[in-house]
Design a protein around this motif. Structure first.
Motif, short mmCIF file in Angstrom:
data_model
loop_
_atom_site.label_atom_id
_atom_site.label_comp_id
_atom_site.label_asym_id
_atom_site.label_seq_id
_atom_site.Cartn_x
_atom_site.Cartn_y
_atom_site.Cartn_z
N LEU A 24 0.85 -1.19 0.00
CA LEU A 24 0.00 0.00 0.00
C LEU A 24 0.89 1.23 0.00
CD1 LEU A 24 -2.61 -0.91 2.79
CD2 LEU A 24 -2.86 -1.22 0.32
N VAL A 25 0.68 2.13 -0.95
CA VAL A 25 1.50 3.34 -1.02
C VAL A 25 0.63 4.58 -1.17
CG1 VAL A 25 3.58 2.23 -1.92
CG2 VAL A 25 1.83 3.02 -3.52
N SER A 26 1.05 5.66 -0.54
CA SER A 26 0.38 6.95 -0.69
C SER A 26 1.37 8.05 -0.38
CB SER A 26 -0.84 7.03 0.23
OG SER A 26 -1.65 8.16 -0.10
N GLY A 27 0.88 9.32 -0.50
CA GLY A 27 1.76 10.46 -0.30
C GLY A 27 2.06 11.17 -1.62
N PHE A 28 1.28 10.88 -2.66
CA PHE A 28 1.53 11.46 -3.97
C PHE A 28 0.20 11.82 -4.63
CE2 PHE A 28 1.43 6.88 -4.25
CZ PHE A 28 0.56 6.62 -5.29
N TYR A 29 0.31 12.57 -5.74
CA TYR A 29 -0.88 13.04 -6.45
C TYR A 29 -1.28 12.10 -7.58
CZ TYR A 29 -0.38 17.46 -4.00
OH TYR A 29 -0.29 18.42 -3.03
N ARG A 30 -2.50 12.31 -8.08
CA ARG A 30 -3.02 11.49 -9.18
C ARG A 30 -2.07 11.49 -10.37
NH1 ARG A 30 -7.32 14.33 -10.46
NH2 ARG A 30 -8.73 13.32 -8.98
N LYS A 31 -1.48 12.65 -10.67
CA LYS A 31 -0.59 12.75 -11.82
C LYS A 31 0.66 11.89 -11.67
CE LYS A 31 1.79 16.95 -10.18
NZ LYS A 31 3.10 16.31 -9.95
N ASP A 32 1.00 11.52 -10.43
CA ASP A 32 2.20 10.72 -10.19
C ASP A 32 1.91 9.22 -10.21
OD1 ASP A 32 3.84 12.99 -9.74
OD2 ASP A 32 3.01 13.17 -7.72
N LEU A 33 0.63 8.83 -10.26
CA LEU A 33 0.28 7.41 -10.21
C LEU A 33 0.92 6.61 -11.34
CD1 LEU A 33 -1.28 5.14 -8.82
CD2 LEU A 33 -3.28 5.76 -10.20
N PRO A 34 0.95 7.10 -12.60
CA PRO A 34 1.61 6.32 -13.66
C PRO A 34 3.08 6.02 -13.36
CG PRO A 34 0.23 8.03 -14.63
CD PRO A 34 0.27 8.30 -13.15
N LEU A 35 3.80 6.99 -12.77
CA LEU A 35 5.21 6.76 -12.43
C LEU A 35 5.35 5.67 -11.38
CD1 LEU A 35 6.79 10.34 -12.14
CD2 LEU A 35 7.42 8.55 -13.75
N ILE A 36 4.50 5.73 -10.34
CA ILE A 36 4.54 4.73 -9.28
C ILE A 36 4.18 3.36 -9.83
CG2 ILE A 36 3.55 4.03 -7.07
CD1 ILE A 36 5.25 6.52 -6.79
N SER A 37 3.14 3.30 -10.65
CA SER A 37 2.69 2.03 -11.21
C SER A 37 3.73 1.44 -12.15
CB SER A 37 1.36 2.21 -11.94
OG SER A 37 0.32 2.48 -11.02
N GLU A 38 4.40 2.29 -12.92
CA GLU A 38 5.45 1.80 -13.83
C GLU A 38 6.58 1.15 -13.05
OE1 GLU A 38 8.46 3.47 -17.35
OE2 GLU A 38 7.21 4.86 -16.20
N LYS A 39 6.99 1.80 -11.97
CA LYS A 39 8.06 1.23 -11.14
C LYS A 39 7.63 -0.09 -10.54
CE LYS A 39 11.50 2.65 -10.12
NZ LYS A 39 12.88 2.36 -10.62
N CYS A 40 6.39 -0.16 -10.04
CA CYS A 40 5.89 -1.40 -9.46
C CYS A 40 5.78 -2.50 -10.51
CB CYS A 40 4.53 -1.15 -8.80
SG CYS A 40 4.61 -0.20 -7.27
N HIS A 41 5.29 -2.14 -11.71
CA HIS A 41 5.13 -3.12 -12.79
C HIS A 41 6.47 -3.72 -13.19
CE1 HIS A 41 3.25 -5.08 -16.21
NE2 HIS A 41 4.21 -4.59 -16.99
N GLU A 42 7.51 -2.89 -13.23
CA GLU A 42 8.86 -3.38 -13.56
C GLU A 42 9.31 -4.48 -12.59
OE1 GLU A 42 11.37 -0.01 -13.34
OE2 GLU A 42 10.61 0.93 -15.18
N LEU A 43 8.81 -4.43 -11.37
CA LEU A 43 9.24 -5.35 -10.32
C LEU A 43 8.26 -6.50 -10.11
CD1 LEU A 43 10.34 -2.52 -7.87
CD2 LEU A 43 11.88 -4.09 -9.07
N GLY A 44 7.24 -6.58 -10.98
CA GLY A 44 6.30 -7.69 -10.88
C GLY A 44 5.14 -7.45 -9.95
N LEU A 45 4.88 -6.18 -9.62
CA LEU A 45 3.74 -5.83 -8.77
C LEU A 45 2.63 -5.26 -9.66
CD1 LEU A 45 5.73 -4.01 -5.95
CD2 LEU A 45 4.68 -6.25 -5.75
N ARG A 46 1.42 -5.73 -9.46
CA ARG A 46 0.31 -5.22 -10.27
C ARG A 46 -0.67 -4.43 -9.41
NH1 ARG A 46 -4.22 -8.34 -9.50
NH2 ARG A 46 -3.88 -10.40 -8.57
N ILE A 47 -1.18 -3.36 -9.97
CA ILE A 47 -2.12 -2.54 -9.23
C ILE A 47 -3.47 -3.25 -9.17
CG2 ILE A 47 -2.88 -1.19 -11.24
CD1 ILE A 47 -2.93 1.27 -9.28
N GLU A 48 -4.08 -3.24 -8.00
CA GLU A 48 -5.38 -3.87 -7.82
C GLU A 48 -6.47 -2.86 -7.52
OE1 GLU A 48 -6.72 -6.58 -4.29
OE2 GLU A 48 -5.97 -7.92 -5.88
N LYS A 49 -6.10 -1.77 -6.83
CA LYS A 49 -7.11 -0.81 -6.42
C LYS A 49 -6.42 0.50 -6.06
CE LYS A 49 -10.68 -0.11 -2.85
NZ LYS A 49 -11.31 -0.69 -1.64
#
Length: 278
Positions: free
Chosen positions: A239-264
């Motif tokens: 679970l991660v927070s502390g950032f804005y909607r515009k930053d979500l793609p950056l966070i998700s890209e980093k997670c996806h590179e490491l095998g983490l998928r967004i669920e909600k």
């Protein structure tokens, strides 16, 4: 003692929203550690030892001519901060089952009653990111799980995780005041399975968790998500927070590179709290 002296900045902003949210995020990046939102703007606090005369040079929103922002700064003793906080802090209710309140508030009959005295620490539940992380935790199955609360602030998220049935919890913050405050709040709530530690993500080496909670800021998250992934058990939740909607793609890209998928993900006033699974 110098460690009990803070600089208080009173910012008057127009329009109050979304300018106050952006201002708080940028102030957090240059070292400000605690905030009180007012009708006309924001009170921001930084330890005198971490302050310097050019502290606001990295706060770009102050140079934006589309907004009107003025401020005054002064030294403030810790005791004065406590009085300010008590005057402004009201109990909050999350999903009708979790209340975050101060010791001087009346106890209500509710499933999860959390007592927090934040002093200079971040995490009363009032800020959107903390509120959304509490919501995420209320929807997780934590029974018997191991949990990490990274950047724990007041310890409120770790405390709720314990009340939700987590077996063992580590709560970590790099700030000494947050570390001490979390220790106090854990004891205040009668919790015995939370280990509060002072430090950064280097403390994670060799540890594994079923759930990792990190409510920090975008830059630290992007830097440390690989360490979180390395410490996450297979099938675990981040679970991660502390950032804005515009930053979500950056966070998700980093997670996806490491095998983490967004669920909600939950959004509130342009802030985001996202859930990733391994």
């Amino acid at each position: 003692m110098a460690e009990n002296i803070y600089m208080e900045y009173q910012f008057i902003v127009e329009p109050v929203q979304p300018v106050s949210d952006i201002l708080i995020a940028e102030l957090g990046e240059v070292g400000f550690e605690s905030f009180v939102e007012e009708e006309t703007g924001v009170l921001a606090y930084i330890q005198k030892g971490d302050w310097h005369e050019d502290i606001l040079e990295g706060v770009s929103i102050l140079e934006n001519t589309d907004f009107k922002i003025s401020y005054e700064a002064k030294e403030i003793e810790q005791e004065n901060w406590n009085a300010t906080w008590e005057q402004n802090f009201q109990p909050i209710l999350v999903n009708d089952v979790c209340m975050v309140r101060a010791p001087f508030h009346e106890k209500k009959e509710i499933e999860y009653d959390i007592i927090i005295e934040p002093k200079m620490s971040f995490g009363t539940g009032h800020h959107e990111t903390t509120h959304m992380m509490l919501q995420h935790i209320l929807h997780l199955d934590l029974e018997g799980k191991t949990v990490l609360d990274m950047g724990c602030g007041t310890g409120v998220l770790a405390i709720l995780a314990s009340k939700r049935g987590a077996k063992k919890i580590d709560a970590i913050d790099i700030d000494n005041w947050c570390y001490l405050n979390s220790l106090e709040n854990v004891e205040r709530n009668g919790i015995h399975n939370i280990s509060v530690l002072e430090g950064d993500a280097s403390l994670l080496d060799g540890n594994k968790y079923d759930i990792i909670i990190a409510n920090i800021n975008r830059n630290i998250l992007l830097k440390d998500i690989p360490k979180y992934k390395h410490s996450l058990s297979e099938g675990g939740v981040l679970l991660v927070s502390g950032f804005y909607r515009k930053d979500l793609p950056l966070i998700s890209e980093k997670c996806h590179e490491l095998g983490l998928r967004i669920e909600k993900n939950i959004e509130k006033n342009n802030w985001v709290a996202a859930k990733y699974v391994f």
